[in-house]
Motif scaffolding. Structure first.
Motif, short mmCIF file in Angstrom:
data_model
loop_
_atom_site.label_atom_id
_atom_site.label_comp_id
_atom_site.label_asym_id
_atom_site.label_seq_id
_atom_site.Cartn_x
_atom_site.Cartn_y
_atom_site.Cartn_z
N LYS A 58 0.81 -1.28 0.15
CA LYS A 58 0.19 0.08 -0.04
C LYS A 58 0.92 1.24 0.10
CE LYS A 58 -3.91 -2.20 2.74
NZ LYS A 58 -4.50 -2.58 3.81
N VAL A 59 1.98 1.18 0.70
CA VAL A 59 2.88 2.45 0.69
C VAL A 59 3.56 2.75 -0.70
CG1 VAL A 59 4.88 3.32 1.69
CG2 VAL A 59 3.25 1.99 3.07
N TYR A 60 3.83 1.41 -1.35
CA TYR A 60 4.35 1.67 -2.74
C TYR A 60 3.29 2.30 -3.72
CZ TYR A 60 8.58 -1.04 -1.43
OH TYR A 60 9.40 -1.38 -0.65
N GLY A 61 2.19 1.57 -3.55
CA GLY A 61 1.16 2.30 -4.46
C GLY A 61 0.69 3.71 -4.03
N LEU A 62 0.70 4.10 -2.71
CA LEU A 62 0.53 5.51 -2.28
C LEU A 62 1.52 6.31 -3.10
CD1 LEU A 62 -1.24 7.47 -1.04
CD2 LEU A 62 0.11 7.12 1.04
N ALA A 63 3.02 5.92 -3.06
CA ALA A 63 3.98 6.68 -3.54
C ALA A 63 3.80 6.82 -5.31
CB ALA A 63 5.15 6.08 -3.30
N LEU A 64 3.28 5.73 -5.77
CA LEU A 64 3.03 5.94 -7.27
C LEU A 64 1.95 6.66 -7.51
CD1 LEU A 64 3.75 2.27 -8.30
CD2 LEU A 64 5.33 4.16 -8.85
N LEU A 65 1.13 6.71 -6.44
CA LEU A 65 -0.17 7.51 -7.03
C LEU A 65 0.35 9.02 -6.94
CD1 LEU A 65 -3.21 7.96 -7.60
CD2 LEU A 65 -3.44 7.75 -5.11
N CYS A 66 1.10 9.25 -5.66
CA CYS A 66 1.66 10.79 -5.70
C CYS A 66 2.60 11.17 -7.19
CB CYS A 66 2.33 10.85 -4.53
SG CYS A 66 1.78 10.74 -2.98
N ARG A 67 3.39 10.19 -7.51
CA ARG A 67 3.84 10.51 -8.69
C ARG A 67 3.10 10.59 -9.81
NH1 ARG A 67 8.57 6.17 -10.58
NH2 ARG A 67 8.73 6.96 -12.55
N SER A 68 2.20 9.69 -9.97
CA SER A 68 1.20 10.07 -11.16
C SER A 68 0.39 11.25 -11.11
CB SER A 68 0.24 8.56 -11.23
OG SER A 68 1.07 7.58 -11.35
N THR A 69 -0.02 11.56 -10.03
CA THR A 69 -0.80 12.94 -9.81
C THR A 69 0.18 13.86 -10.43
OG1 THR A 69 -0.16 13.26 -7.45
CG2 THR A 69 -2.28 12.09 -8.15
N CYS A 94 2.59 7.85 -16.56
CA CYS A 94 1.43 7.70 -15.64
C CYS A 94 1.29 6.26 -15.99
CB CYS A 94 0.32 8.84 -15.99
SG CYS A 94 0.57 10.15 -15.40
N PHE A 95 1.05 5.62 -17.21
CA PHE A 95 0.75 4.38 -17.55
C PHE A 95 1.86 3.59 -16.98
CE2 PHE A 95 -1.65 6.08 -21.08
CZ PHE A 95 -3.00 5.58 -20.93
N GLU A 96 3.13 3.56 -17.04
CA GLU A 96 4.29 2.90 -16.58
C GLU A 96 3.81 2.80 -15.07
OE1 GLU A 96 7.59 4.86 -17.57
OE2 GLU A 96 7.70 4.10 -19.75
N ASN A 97 3.40 3.73 -14.43
CA ASN A 97 3.28 3.70 -12.99
C ASN A 97 1.90 2.73 -12.77
OD1 ASN A 97 5.21 5.59 -12.03
ND2 ASN A 97 4.05 7.40 -12.21
N LEU A 98 1.11 2.89 -13.77
CA LEU A 98 -0.28 2.01 -13.57
C LEU A 98 0.21 0.64 -13.61
CD1 LEU A 98 -3.11 1.65 -13.26
CD2 LEU A 98 -3.38 1.83 -15.83
N ILE A 99 1.16 0.21 -14.20
CA ILE A 99 1.60 -1.35 -14.74
C ILE A 99 2.62 -1.53 -13.61
CG2 ILE A 99 3.31 -2.42 -15.96
CD1 ILE A 99 2.29 -0.77 -18.37
N LEU A 100 3.19 -0.67 -12.48
CA LEU A 100 3.97 -0.95 -11.56
C LEU A 100 2.99 -1.41 -10.45
CD1 LEU A 100 6.76 1.39 -11.80
CD2 LEU A 100 7.14 -0.90 -11.99
#
Length: 101
Positions: A58-69, A94-100
């Protein structure tokens, strides 16, 4: 020793903002709404970080969401300014973050 003439570059005058169609204005409004929802999710998130070696996805997902925004906000800005190549690069990340995720 020959002296070559130095090239002088005139500063570029700023381009006027492009005129958007109704569909483009609607798309930008929708994009801003989506970005606002993502920022709301990040604001509401409570990240509990454990430094004992446990990895919480969840922490990784949150970090990627911050980066994507931030990438998405940049893409909207670049699209409004007519910078297609830069906009596409940010959308791709943004798509690469989604894949991650």
């Amino acid at each position: 020793m020959s002296s070559s003439p130095k090239a002088k570059f005139a500063p570029r005058s700023p381009r006027p903002p492009p005129a958007f169609t109704e569909a483009e204005r609607h798309a930008f409004a929708f994009g801003e709404e989506v970005r606002g929802l993502a920022v709301g999710i990040v604001d509401a998130a409570i990240a509990e970080i454990d430094f004992e070696g446990a990895r919480d996805p969840k922490v990784y997902g949150l970090a990627l969401l911050c980066r994507s925004t931030s990438n998405f906000q940049g893409a909207l800005t670049m699209a409004r300014e007519g910078q297609a190549v830069e906009c596409r690069a940010l959308v791709r990340s943004c798509f690469e973050n989604l894949i991650l995720v």
